[in-house]
Write an enzyme that holds these catalytic residues in place. Structure first.
Site, PDB file in Angstrom:
ATOM      1  N   ARG A   1       0.596  -1.384  -0.001  1.00 18.09           N
ATOM      2  CA  ARG A   1       0.279  -0.067  -0.018  1.00 18.09           C
ATOM      3  C   ARG A   1       0.678   1.394   0.156  1.00 18.09           C
ATOM      4  O   ARG A   1       1.603   1.690   0.489  1.00 18.09           O
ATOM      5  CB  ARG A   1      -0.618   0.062   1.415  1.00 18.09           C
ATOM      6  CG  ARG A   1      -1.823  -1.068   1.157  1.00 18.09           C
ATOM      7  CD  ARG A   1      -3.061  -0.880   2.327  1.00 18.09           C
ATOM      8  NE  ARG A   1      -2.914  -0.253   3.793  1.00 18.09           N
ATOM      9  CZ  ARG A   1      -3.495   0.243   4.384  1.00 18.09           C
ATOM     10  NH1 ARG A   1      -4.409   0.601   4.882  1.00 18.09           N
ATOM     11  NH2 ARG A   1      -2.326   0.711   6.048  1.00 18.09           N
TER      12      ARG A   1
ATOM     13  N   ASP B   1       0.987  -3.707  11.664  1.00 18.37           N
ATOM     14  CA  ASP B   1       0.895  -3.840  10.370  1.00 18.37           C
ATOM     15  C   ASP B   1       1.536  -5.588  10.431  1.00 18.37           C
ATOM     16  O   ASP B   1       2.574  -5.594  10.837  1.00 18.37           O
ATOM     17  CB  ASP B   1       2.710  -3.100  10.032  1.00 18.37           C
ATOM     18  CG  ASP B   1       2.442  -3.344   9.013  1.00 18.37           C
ATOM     19  OD1 ASP B   1       2.284  -3.507   8.502  1.00 18.37           O
ATOM     20  OD2 ASP B   1       2.605  -2.027   7.770  1.00 18.37           O
TER      21      ASP B   1
HETATM   22  C1  PRP Z   1      -1.190  -4.992   4.130  1.00 18.79           C
HETATM   23  C2  PRP Z   1      -1.656  -6.169   4.229  1.00 18.79           C
HETATM   24  C3  PRP Z   1      -2.722  -6.192   3.190  1.00 18.79           C
HETATM   25  C4  PRP Z   1      -3.203  -4.755   3.301  1.00 18.79           C
HETATM   26  C5  PRP Z   1      -4.140  -4.844   3.659  1.00 18.79           C
HETATM   27  O1  PRP Z   1       0.099  -4.544   3.606  1.00 18.79           O
HETATM   28  O2  PRP Z   1      -0.776  -7.490   4.182  1.00 18.79           O
HETATM   29  O3  PRP Z   1      -1.816  -6.564   1.603  1.00 18.79           O
HETATM   30  O4  PRP Z   1      -1.974  -4.492   3.753  1.00 18.79           O
HETATM   31  O5  PRP Z   1      -4.546  -2.992   3.023  1.00 18.79           O
HETATM   32  P1  PRP Z   1      -5.763  -2.388   3.128  1.00 18.79           P
HETATM   33  O6  PRP Z   1      -7.124  -3.722   2.255  1.00 18.79           O
HETATM   34  O7  PRP Z   1      -5.840  -0.848   2.925  1.00 18.79           O
HETATM   35  O8  PRP Z   1      -4.920  -2.312   1.053  1.00 18.79           O
HETATM   36  P2  PRP Z   1       1.445  -3.809   3.381  1.00 18.79           P
HETATM   37  O9  PRP Z   1       0.733  -2.973   2.474  1.00 18.79           O
HETATM   38  O10 PRP Z   1       1.324  -3.262   5.059  1.00 18.79           O
HETATM   39  O11 PRP Z   1       2.616  -4.886   2.934  1.00 18.79           O
HETATM   40  P3  PRP Z   1       3.568  -5.252   3.211  1.00 18.79           P
HETATM   41  O12 PRP Z   1       2.508  -6.913   3.479  1.00 18.79           O
HETATM   42  O13 PRP Z   1       4.656  -5.682   2.151  1.00 18.79           O
HETATM   43  O14 PRP Z   1       3.810  -5.052   4.638  1.00 18.79           O
HETATM   44  N1  URA Z   2      -2.007  -3.459   6.630  1.00 17.45           N
HETATM   45  C1  URA Z   2      -1.806  -4.067   7.867  1.00 17.45           C
HETATM   46  O1  URA Z   2      -0.204  -4.605   7.909  1.00 17.45           O
HETATM   47  N2  URA Z   2      -2.364  -3.472   9.239  1.00 17.45           N
HETATM   48  C2  URA Z   2      -3.710  -3.023   8.992  1.00 17.45           C
HETATM   49  O2  URA Z   2      -4.074  -2.705  10.292  1.00 17.45           O
HETATM   50  C3  URA Z   2      -4.481  -2.331   7.664  1.00 17.45           C
HETATM   51  C4  URA Z   2      -3.529  -2.662   6.234  1.00 17.45           C
END
Ligand code: PRP
Ligand code: URA
Length: 208
Positions: free
Chosen positions: A103, A199
């Site tokens: 994201r 996160d």
């Molecule tokens: C997190 C999670 C999802 C996303 C959800 O990933 O694992 O993929 O956020 O958020 P959304 O519904 O608002 O799109 P992140 O973007 O933090 O990436 P990462 O797993 O690489 O840390």
């Molecule tokens: N992605 C995460 O990892 N945690 C949240 O709460 C939302 C998006």
């Protein structure tokens, strides 16, 4: 929320509480995420079709069951990787595809950076796994991506979902059942789920 199954098994809910706890260290977080994923896999696959075959026990012939369809597990990178082992423990015959999305911290829009799928994707039962369904942007994009690559029969497994995220996925992908352990209250201004677990990717990989 017609497409949503909340898995409220006591062992799943106990593990969810450990994952929510800010004092849970990364190593325990990984262990518990993998364990809860395996339990969720058990529920998500409860109606998978089977075929019968004949086998010999040490004593006599009898009938056994095997899964009828190929299965592809698709974690959304990075955090979804923390659920793969739990799924593979109960579905060792599955293949694994990958979707890389993160994201954008300003826009909260998903950005894709990697994908790789087995050739069997189109004829397989596909389990998309990601611990968090927050704004729904990543889930929506991952599902659209899978469909452009031919996937037809998809289930989306997350651990924690927000009402807004569920709404987006249901609107754009009404054919995809969603499984989660909790539908949480909502999102904060930065798109984090409340109460959530923080996160997920950072907690799996120790990058917080
Ligand atoms: C997190 C999670 C999802 C996303 C959800 O990933 O694992 O993929 O956020 O958020 P959304 O519904 O608002 O799109 P992140 O973007 O933090 O990436 P990462 O797993 O690489 O840390
Ligand atoms: N992605 C995460 O990892 N945690 C949240 O709460 C939302 C998006």
């Amino acid at each position: 929320m017609g497409n949503v199954t909340v898995i409220d098994h006591p062992l799943v809910q106990r593990d969810l509480a450990i994952l929510r706890d800010r004092n849970t260290p990364n190593q325990l977080f990984r262990t518990v995420l993998s364990r809860v994923a395996g339990m969720m896999a058990f529920v998500v696959t409860h109606d998978f079709a089977v075929t019968t075959y004949q086998l010999e026990t040490p004593l006599e012939r009898t009938k056994g069951l095997r899964l009828k369809n190929d299965i592809v597990i698709v974690p959304v990178l990075r955090a979804g990787l923390g659920m793969v082992e739990g799924f593979m423990n109960v579905l060792p015959e599955a293949r694994v595809g990958h979707v890389g999305l993160y994201r954008d911290e300003e826009t909260l829009e998903p950005v894709d950076y990697y994908s790789k799928f087995p050739k069997t994707l189109a004829k397989s039962l596909v389990l998309l796994i990601d611990p968090m369904l927050a704004t729904g942007g990543s889930g929506k994009a991952a599902l659209t991506f899978l469909k452009t690559k031919g996937a037809k029969n998809i289930r989306f497994v997350c651990l924690v979902a927000s009402p807004a995220g569920i709404k987006i996925v249901e609107k754009n992908h009404p054919d995809v059942p969603i499984y989660c352990a909790s539908v949480d209250r909502g999102l904060n201004r930065r798109g984090y789920i409340l109460p959530g677990l923080g996160d997920a990717g950072d907690r799996v990989f120790g990058t917080e």
